[in-house]
Scaffold this motif. Sequence first.
Motif, PDB file in Angstrom:
ATOM      1  N   THR A  13       0.833  -1.198   0.000  1.00 48.96           N
ATOM      2  CA  THR A  13       0.000   0.000   0.000  1.00 48.96           C
ATOM      3  C   THR A  13       0.869   1.250   0.000  1.00 48.96           C
ATOM      4  O   THR A  13       0.614   2.203  -0.737  1.00 48.96           O
ATOM      5  N   GLU A  14       1.895   1.211   0.820  1.00 48.03           N
ATOM      6  CA  GLU A  14       2.811   2.347   0.880  1.00 48.03           C
ATOM      7  C   GLU A  14       3.438   2.630  -0.474  1.00 48.03           C
ATOM      8  O   GLU A  14       3.471   3.777  -0.938  1.00 48.03           O
ATOM      9  N   ILE A  15       3.932   1.562  -1.095  1.00 50.51           N
ATOM     10  CA  ILE A  15       4.610   1.734  -2.375  1.00 50.51           C
ATOM     11  C   ILE A  15       3.639   2.242  -3.426  1.00 50.51           C
ATOM     12  O   ILE A  15       3.961   3.136  -4.214  1.00 50.51           O
ATOM     13  N   ALA A  16       2.432   1.688  -3.418  1.00 49.24           N
ATOM     14  CA  ALA A  16       1.425   2.143  -4.366  1.00 49.24           C
ATOM     15  C   ALA A  16       1.151   3.631  -4.159  1.00 49.24           C
ATOM     16  O   ALA A  16       1.059   4.394  -5.117  1.00 49.24           O
ATOM     17  N   SER A  17       1.046   4.054  -2.908  1.00 51.30           N
ATOM     18  CA  SER A  17       0.785   5.463  -2.621  1.00 51.30           C
ATOM     19  C   SER A  17       1.927   6.341  -3.108  1.00 51.30           C
ATOM     20  O   SER A  17       1.700   7.406  -3.690  1.00 51.30           O
ATOM     21  N   ARG A  33       8.250   5.458 -18.380  1.00 55.90           N
ATOM     22  CA  ARG A  33       8.338   4.070 -17.948  1.00 55.90           C
ATOM     23  C   ARG A  33       8.789   4.026 -16.506  1.00 55.90           C
ATOM     24  O   ARG A  33       9.758   4.700 -16.133  1.00 55.90           O
ATOM     25  N   LEU A  34       8.106   3.259 -15.705  1.00 54.74           N
ATOM     26  CA  LEU A  34       8.549   3.080 -14.324  1.00 54.74           C
ATOM     27  C   LEU A  34       9.753   2.153 -14.322  1.00 54.74           C
ATOM     28  O   LEU A  34       9.963   1.402 -15.277  1.00 54.74           O
ATOM     29  N   PRO A  35      10.543   2.171 -13.255  1.00 52.83           N
ATOM     30  CA  PRO A  35      11.626   1.196 -13.151  1.00 52.83           C
ATOM     31  C   PRO A  35      11.041  -0.218 -13.219  1.00 52.83           C
ATOM     32  O   PRO A  35       9.869  -0.422 -12.948  1.00 52.83           O
ATOM     33  N   SER A  36      11.876  -1.176 -13.583  1.00 49.65           N
ATOM     34  CA  SER A  36      11.392  -2.554 -13.650  1.00 49.65           C
ATOM     35  C   SER A  36      11.042  -3.038 -12.251  1.00 49.65           C
ATOM     36  O   SER A  36      11.465  -2.453 -11.255  1.00 49.65           O
ATOM     37  N   GLU A  37      10.293  -4.096 -12.196  1.00 47.01           N
ATOM     38  CA  GLU A  37       9.863  -4.625 -10.903  1.00 47.01           C
ATOM     39  C   GLU A  37      11.052  -4.926 -10.003  1.00 47.01           C
ATOM     40  O   GLU A  37      11.036  -4.631  -8.806  1.00 47.01           O
ATOM     41  N   ALA A  38      12.095  -5.489 -10.619  1.00 50.92           N
ATOM     42  CA  ALA A  38      13.280  -5.827  -9.832  1.00 50.92           C
ATOM     43  C   ALA A  38      13.923  -4.564  -9.258  1.00 50.92           C
ATOM     44  O   ALA A  38      14.328  -4.532  -8.088  1.00 50.92           O
ATOM     45  N   GLU A  39      13.982  -3.516 -10.069  1.00 49.01           N
ATOM     46  CA  GLU A  39      14.587  -2.271  -9.602  1.00 49.01           C
ATOM     47  C   GLU A  39      13.755  -1.646  -8.485  1.00 49.01           C
ATOM     48  O   GLU A  39      14.297  -1.167  -7.480  1.00 49.01           O
ATOM     49  N   LEU A  40      12.452  -1.636  -8.685  1.00 52.29           N
ATOM     50  CA  LEU A  40      11.577  -1.076  -7.652  1.00 52.29           C
ATOM     51  C   LEU A  40      11.732  -1.859  -6.355  1.00 52.29           C
ATOM     52  O   LEU A  40      11.749  -1.276  -5.262  1.00 52.29           O
ATOM     53  N   ALA A  41      11.833  -3.178  -6.506  1.00 52.79           N
ATOM     54  CA  ALA A  41      11.966  -4.020  -5.321  1.00 52.79           C
ATOM     55  C   ALA A  41      13.212  -3.630  -4.533  1.00 52.79           C
ATOM     56  O   ALA A  41      13.166  -3.443  -3.309  1.00 52.79           O
ATOM     57  N   GLU A  42      14.289  -3.475  -5.257  1.00 54.24           N
ATOM     58  CA  GLU A  42      15.538  -3.109  -4.595  1.00 54.24           C
ATOM     59  C   GLU A  42      15.415  -1.717  -3.988  1.00 54.24           C
ATOM     60  O   GLU A  42      15.782  -1.482  -2.837  1.00 54.24           O
ATOM     61  N   GLN A  43      14.858  -0.812  -4.771  1.00 52.95           N
ATOM     62  CA  GLN A  43      14.705   0.583  -4.348  1.00 52.95           C
ATOM     63  C   GLN A  43      13.927   0.706  -3.044  1.00 52.95           C
ATOM     64  O   GLN A  43      14.298   1.482  -2.164  1.00 52.95           O
ATOM     65  N   TYR A  44      12.862  -0.054  -2.924  1.00 56.73           N
ATOM     66  CA  TYR A  44      12.025   0.054  -1.722  1.00 56.73           C
ATOM     67  C   TYR A  44      12.387  -1.013  -0.672  1.00 56.73           C
ATOM     68  O   TYR A  44      11.757  -1.072   0.381  1.00 56.73           O
ATOM     69  N   GLY A  45      13.343  -1.839  -1.000  1.00 55.63           N
ATOM     70  CA  GLY A  45      13.757  -2.843  -0.030  1.00 55.63           C
ATOM     71  C   GLY A  45      12.708  -3.913   0.222  1.00 55.63           C
ATOM     72  O   GLY A  45      12.529  -4.369   1.350  1.00 55.63           O
ATOM     73  N   VAL A  46      11.990  -4.300  -0.818  1.00 57.19           N
ATOM     74  CA  VAL A  46      10.990  -5.361  -0.676  1.00 57.19           C
ATOM     75  C   VAL A  46      11.215  -6.383  -1.783  1.00 57.19           C
ATOM     76  O   VAL A  46      12.107  -6.224  -2.616  1.00 57.19           O
ATOM     77  N   SER A  47      10.387  -7.412  -1.789  1.00 55.05           N
ATOM     78  CA  SER A  47      10.531  -8.447  -2.808  1.00 55.05           C
ATOM     79  C   SER A  47       9.658  -8.126  -4.020  1.00 55.05           C
ATOM     80  O   SER A  47       8.794  -7.258  -3.971  1.00 55.05           O
ATOM     81  N   ARG A  48       9.890  -8.836  -5.067  1.00 56.61           N
ATOM     82  CA  ARG A  48       9.140  -8.563  -6.301  1.00 56.61           C
ATOM     83  C   ARG A  48       7.631  -8.738  -6.131  1.00 56.61           C
ATOM     84  O   ARG A  48       6.881  -7.885  -6.606  1.00 56.61           O
ATOM     85  N   PRO A  49       7.153  -9.807  -5.505  1.00 53.17           N
ATOM     86  CA  PRO A  49       5.694  -9.938  -5.347  1.00 53.17           C
ATOM     87  C   PRO A  49       5.063  -8.716  -4.682  1.00 53.17           C
ATOM     88  O   PRO A  49       3.978  -8.289  -5.052  1.00 53.17           O
ATOM     89  N   ALA A  54       1.667  -3.761  -5.516  1.00 51.43           N
ATOM     90  CA  ALA A  54       1.517  -2.307  -5.603  1.00 51.43           C
ATOM     91  C   ALA A  54       1.169  -1.888  -7.028  1.00 51.43           C
ATOM     92  O   ALA A  54       0.267  -1.074  -7.247  1.00 51.43           O
ATOM     93  N   LEU A  55       1.854  -2.469  -7.991  1.00 54.06           N
ATOM     94  CA  LEU A  55       1.597  -2.101  -9.384  1.00 54.06           C
ATOM     95  C   LEU A  55       0.188  -2.492  -9.813  1.00 54.06           C
ATOM     96  O   LEU A  55      -0.458  -1.770 -10.571  1.00 54.06           O
ATOM     97  N   LYS A  56      -0.295  -3.627  -9.308  1.00 54.88           N
ATOM     98  CA  LYS A  56      -1.650  -4.048  -9.672  1.00 54.88           C
ATOM     99  C   LYS A  56      -2.676  -3.063  -9.146  1.00 54.88           C
ATOM    100  O   LYS A  56      -3.712  -2.823  -9.764  1.00 54.88           O
TER     101      LYS A  56
END
Lengths: 249, 249
Positions: A13-17, A33-49, A54-56
């Motif tokens: 929820t946080e990431i989506a916000s 284009r947003l960063p790829s899922e892998a990049e976002l995951a690293e950026q926010y310190g979470v896993s891809r799922p 958040a993207l969904k």
Amino acid sequence: MSPASTPKTDRSTEIASALRDAIVTGRLLVGDRLPSEAELAEQYGVSRPTVREALKRLAAQSLIRTQRGATGGAFVNHLSYEAAHGQQITTSTLLLSMNAIAFETACEARFAMERACAPLACARREAQHLTTMRDEIARQSDAALSDEDFCASDVAFHRALVDAAQNPVLSYQLAGAVEAMQPLMNMITFTARDRARIVALHGAVAEALEAQDARACEAGLTALERYTIDLAAAVMARRAAKATARPAT
Amino acid sequence: MSPASTPKTDRSTEIASALRDAIVTGRLLVGDRLPSEAELAEQYGVSRPTVREALKRLAAQSLIRTQRGATGGAFVNHLSYEAAHGQQITTSTLLLSMNAIAFETACEARFAMERACAPLACARREAQHLTTMRDEIARQSDAALSDEDFCASDVAFHRALVDAAQNPVLSYQLAGAVEAMQPLMNMITFTARDRARIVALHGAVAEALEAQDARACEAGLTALERYTIDLAAAVMARRAAKATARPAT
DNA sequence: GGCTGTTTAATTGTCAGACAATTGGCTGTC
DNA sequence: GACAGCCAATTGTCTGACAATTAAACAGCC
């Protein structure tokens, strides 16, 4: 303060916000284009799922679209009227059905907004709008028309009236309200309606629009509103009577 | 036909649609608990993450809420006006900013809808509405008020007017439009507005409402609309002049 | 050189299994 | 009977992997 200040929201929820905020404030522009899922995951310190959830969320609001492949990814959507429409209709429909809104209240709001279009529509209507309205009236006069098609034609007629105002913002708001109310109106007035009466009222509105007489146009819409509400009241009364005579089914 | 007929939609979208349909058509009622994620996964033949993505989509539309724990799960939400509001404002704001809507067009739509409330508001306004409006006018007369607070008070004033119509459907639609437009209005008229003029116009509207004079109320709103549009045009012209004098910055 | 077909890399979509966190209910004790 | 602790169900998250898709890079042929 920041890590402990959000004790109950989940990370997705946080990431989506955060992403939504970036879009709304213009930090991310349409087509970006947003960063790829892998990049976002690293950026926010979470896993891809988690990122995917958040993207969904954003995709559900038509804020982004995703694309597979080498140059794929999530892109900021150009929010079209059509997409916004669909959502507004879904929301409005649920709002009406879940909040026990009286038919009268919904009807009043719908016609009030439609009357607001009348002056603009009278000033700016073009041949195509008048043609559409006359065509729909002609369809509605056909006794062979099914109930569903009659309703659809009714919506098309009102839509043309609103579009004649040539204000896309108004069209967006109105079309949402009109279409959201349609199921409700159908449910109530489906069988009981007097088509000839409605066609006559539509004719009066169309004439007023052609004559660019805003006052007459508003009066025509008011008459239509009154007829609709009276009809609904009659139907409800009849149902209540039936229910009394035969309590359980 | 069914398995091959959806070649491009992903499973999570399908599942979200299926569940949304169940909610909209009333197969799932407010407060009902959806099956657990594991059950849904088995039911649709997918994995839990896929189900979760579908659920997040619905959560993004406030259709469901989730709860952890023993008796937790996903529950069909009661769609409140507040929740619907927030979404509508987000959507409307983006719609305005992404579709290059002229300020004039948005303004016209907003005041047209507000005028639609006038007759109802005049007929039904109560003491509290008049009090709120007078209070806000008093605040707006305070020269020490910051620009942000003046804008907020402006919104509160118009909100009270709309609420006076005592039609929740109308309030919902209008508040969305008014609040979505606010950032746009601020951006344009922030510095230039003549507060005394606006306060006078607000006063006229409030008086008309108290006197239950719908015609005067509409006229007041029209005057406010004209002033706002003229002001915006002046601001734009000034900016254009500046840009010509000093092309690049 | 230019076109064509193939490979390749990047990215999303999906899966399986696991563990942590939360929360209501159950059980045992006093 | 009241209270404390345990337990089971459920969501939230992680890890690692593989499949599907797509465009770009590349090799080969004319």
